[in-house]
Scaffold this motif. Structure first.
Motif, PDB file in Angstrom:
ATOM      1  N   GLN A 290       0.836  -1.207   0.000  1.00 11.22           N
ATOM      2  CA  GLN A 290       0.000   0.000   0.000  1.00 11.22           C
ATOM      3  C   GLN A 290       0.868   1.252   0.000  1.00 11.22           C
ATOM      4  OE1 GLN A 290      -2.564   0.255   3.406  1.00 11.22           O
ATOM      5  NE2 GLN A 290      -3.393   2.254   2.859  1.00 11.22           N
ATOM      6  N   ARG A 291       0.479   2.217  -0.824  1.00  9.91           N
ATOM      7  CA  ARG A 291       1.170   3.510  -0.823  1.00  9.91           C
ATOM      8  C   ARG A 291       0.698   4.300   0.385  1.00  9.91           C
ATOM      9  NH1 ARG A 291       5.972   5.040  -3.010  1.00  9.91           N
ATOM     10  NH2 ARG A 291       6.093   7.313  -3.162  1.00  9.91           N
ATOM     11  N   MET A 292       1.632   4.750   1.209  1.00 11.56           N
ATOM     12  CA  MET A 292       1.282   5.442   2.445  1.00 11.56           C
ATOM     13  C   MET A 292       1.956   6.806   2.491  1.00 11.56           C
ATOM     14  SD  MET A 292       1.385   2.287   5.204  1.00 11.56           S
ATOM     15  CE  MET A 292       0.276   3.137   6.338  1.00 11.56           C
ATOM     16  N   THR A 293       1.235   7.792   3.017  1.00 11.25           N
ATOM     17  CA  THR A 293       1.750   9.150   3.115  1.00 11.25           C
ATOM     18  C   THR A 293       1.499   9.698   4.521  1.00 11.25           C
ATOM     19  OG1 THR A 293       1.346   9.582   0.769  1.00 11.25           O
ATOM     20  CG2 THR A 293       1.603  11.509   2.196  1.00 11.25           C
ATOM     21  N   TRP A 294       2.518  10.325   5.082  1.00 11.51           N
ATOM     22  CA  TRP A 294       2.399  10.944   6.399  1.00 11.51           C
ATOM     23  C   TRP A 294       2.826  12.410   6.307  1.00 11.51           C
ATOM     24  CZ3 TRP A 294       5.038   6.319   5.538  1.00 11.51           C
ATOM     25  CH2 TRP A 294       4.413   5.170   6.029  1.00 11.51           C
ATOM     26  N   GLN A 295       2.238  13.240   7.170  1.00 15.58           N
ATOM     27  CA  GLN A 295       2.613  14.655   7.242  1.00 15.58           C
ATOM     28  C   GLN A 295       2.830  15.043   8.696  1.00 15.58           C
ATOM     29  OE1 GLN A 295      -0.442  16.871   5.104  1.00 15.58           O
ATOM     30  NE2 GLN A 295       0.770  16.758   3.232  1.00 15.58           N
ATOM     31  N   ALA A 296       3.688  16.014   8.899  1.00 18.73           N
ATOM     32  CA  ALA A 296       3.980  16.506  10.242  1.00 18.73           C
ATOM     33  C   ALA A 296       3.926  18.024  10.226  1.00 18.73           C
ATOM     34  CB  ALA A 296       5.357  16.033  10.707  1.00 18.73           C
ATOM     35  N   PRO A 297       3.213  18.643  11.168  1.00 21.44           N
ATOM     36  CA  PRO A 297       3.121  20.106  11.208  1.00 21.44           C
ATOM     37  C   PRO A 297       4.461  20.741  11.556  1.00 21.44           C
ATOM     38  CG  PRO A 297       2.183  19.161  13.200  1.00 21.44           C
ATOM     39  CD  PRO A 297       2.491  18.004  12.291  1.00 21.44           C
ATOM     40  N   LEU A 298       4.602  22.020  11.222  1.00 19.56           N
ATOM     41  CA  LEU A 298       5.820  22.744  11.559  1.00 19.56           C
ATOM     42  C   LEU A 298       6.016  22.777  13.072  1.00 19.56           C
ATOM     43  CD1 LEU A 298       5.582  25.884   9.223  1.00 19.56           C
ATOM     44  CD2 LEU A 298       6.927  23.807   8.845  1.00 19.56           C
TER      45      LEU A 298
END
Length: 311
Positions: A290-298
């Motif tokens: 599975q293609r997975m994407t994560w983000q993190a705030p500044l």
């Protein structure tokens, strides 16, 4: 693994490394010399030329404890499963033990939080697939077992992993987007620095897009196509727009174009490192496909400076 006609005549250490049976050529040579690699049941030397039809077998040794000790260091864990962990690394945290940083690292913390990990390369340690500088913040993926480490290493090598950063740089970058294609290597005059004029520079490519412009500064979205040491910091410095807060690559008086307000000056003086943040990480999960994407705030210090620059 059976040697094909295409691989006939190749060195054994190269064959083992290129087939993804181990993590690197150096580990391949280490395994061969220690008898963990056999050819048709016999131990050979790393320079042995494999022949079509030979059977090459690699036995990963049982994991043994490291001298690195688990430490109860708080981590911002964005994702965790039995194969990998994604953490939002804070400023000031060194990724792995080295001279001058034998403890208090991300590896020490991971050993504490994930004591049942399978281990990598015959050692009970997390698999560091990529790194962030000590004072760069943001997302970092770590493998918990050998199979995951091999696959993630392959994805990084084949540039299948997407890494996007936020960088606040000095000056107003005129182009809305651009590509910096300059080789990066060790600075021959200062071994702690990297540079684009190194005689041993490696191909390096950085794509950037302007997100916002402020008086004396620009907020960039940066997409790394390669992963050289200090790449964004070196490339933006070469562009004439060093990263705000960078203690190594910032020119003197780089902040002269910023508004001279007391709160902004205080916030920048209080920075403990460059305003560079690994904002988005996208990869294919080695176990599920599975293609997975994560983000993190500044982080707070970064967002504070941006808010003080905003009208």
């Amino acid at each position: 693994m059976t040697v094909s006609t295409e691989d006939h005549g190749r060195r054994l250490d190269l064959f083992v490394a290129d087939k993804g049976l181990v993590l690197s050529r150096s580990q391949s040579a280490h395994f061969i010399k220690n008898g963990f690699v056999t050819v048709d049941g016999d131990v050979r030397k790393p320079k042995h030329k494999v022949r079509c039809g030979e059977c090459v077998r690699v036995v990963v040794p049982e994991a043994k404890p490291l001298t690195v000790e688990p430490e109860a260091i708080d981590l911002d864990i964005v994702h965790a499963d039995g194969d990998l962990v994604v953490v939002n690394k804070p400023r000031g945290l060194v990724v792995h033990p080295a001279a001058g940083h034998e403890s208090g690292t991300l590896v020490n913390a991971l050993l504490y939080h994930f004591p049942d990990m399978e281990g990598i390369g015959g050692e009970l340690r997390p698999g560091i697939v990529h790194r962030l500088d000590k004072d760069t913040t943001g997302l970092l993926v770590v493998a918990l077992n050998q199979k995951t480490h091999l696959e993630l290493t392959r994805q990084f090598k084949e540039r299948e992993v997407s890494k996007r950063y936020r960088a606040l740089v000095y000056g107003e970058v005129p182009e809305d987007r651009g590509i910096i294609d300059q080789p990066i290597g060790r600075d021959p005059r200062d071994r702690k620095r990297m540079g684009v004029n190194s005689p041993v520079g490696r191909p390096s490519e950085t794509h950037y897009t302007v997100l916002d412009r402020f008086p004396g500064a620009t907020l960039l979205d940066v997409d790394l196509k390669t992963g050289r040491t200090h790449q964004i910091r070196v490339h933006t410095h070469w562009l004439g727009h060093p990263v705000v807060g960078d203690p190594v690559y910032t020119r003197r008086k780089a902040d002269r174009g910023l508004p001279q307000t007391a709160p902004l000056r205080s916030a920048i003086r209080g920075l403990s490192g460059q305003l560079l943040h690994a904002h988005t990480l996208s990869l294919t999960h080695p176990a599920t496909g599975q293609r997975m994407t994560w983000q993190a705030p500044l982080p707070v210090d970064f967002s504070t400076v941006v808010s003080l620059l905003s009208p």
